[in-house]
Design an enzyme around this catalytic site. Structure first.
Site, PDB file in Angstrom:
ATOM      1  N   ARG A  24       0.643   5.596  15.679  1.00 19.61           N
ATOM      2  CA  ARG A  24       1.057   5.938  17.041  1.00 19.61           C
ATOM      3  C   ARG A  24      -0.014   5.536  18.059  1.00 19.61           C
ATOM      4  NH1 ARG A  24       5.770   8.604  16.384  1.00 19.61           N
ATOM      5  NH2 ARG A  24       5.939   9.741  14.419  1.00 19.61           N
TER       6      ARG A  24
ATOM      7  N   HIS B  89      -0.844  -7.075  18.072  1.00 17.25           N
ATOM      8  CA  HIS B  89      -0.102  -5.863  17.714  1.00 17.25           C
ATOM      9  C   HIS B  89       1.227  -5.892  18.447  1.00 17.25           C
ATOM     10  CE1 HIS B  89      -2.852  -5.193  21.072  1.00 17.25           C
ATOM     11  NE2 HIS B  89      -1.888  -4.460  21.614  1.00 17.25           N
TER      12      HIS B  89
END
Ligand code: AMP
Ligand code: ZN
Length: 109
Positions: free
Chosen positions: A30, A101
């Site tokens: 997260r 990412h």
């Protein structure tokens, strides 16, 4: 891997992180500063600084990242409501961490 890269440190276990997914090629965790109710980062183990320097050999990895994000979206129960998959590329594109990412964001009411 580089010593200074925060995502390499996370992958190496030097920064304690709860992984939603982890295998030999990628991890997911997260975002520390979520921009949506669900905000997950899917990160390859290989240190690739930006999408601009992606090699031909890395392309299957990108497919794997997208599939992992899709599966995580399902686990997070946001598949049907919908979500965004975002690569920020270079500083002008909002990239702050130079280890590629994929942002998975969703869960809005
Ligand atoms: P970008 O701007 O695309 O490079 O995204 C980098 C993201 O990494 C930002 O959304 C940050 O909130 C997030 N981030 C930075 N440090 C950490 C950390 N230690 N754990 C989780 N997410 C992080
Ligand atoms: Zn790195």
């Amino acid at each position: 891997m580089t010593n200074e890269c925060i995502f390499c440190k996370i992958i190496q276990g030097k920064i304690p992180t709860d992984f939603l997914y982890k295998d030999d090629d990628l991890v997911a965790f997260r975002d520390i500063n979520p921009q949506a109710p669900v905000h997950v980062l899917v990160v390859p183990v290989k240190h690739i600084p930006t999408i601009n320097v992606l090699a031909e050999d890395d392309l299957p990895l990108i497919g794997k990242m997208v599939a992992a994000a899709r599966d995580i979206a399902k686990n997070e129960k946001i598949s049907k409501s919908g979500y965004k998959l975002i690569f920020n590329v270079e500083k002008g594109g909002g990239q702050e961490i130079f280890h590629i990412h994929l942002h998975l964001v969703g869960g809005w009411k």
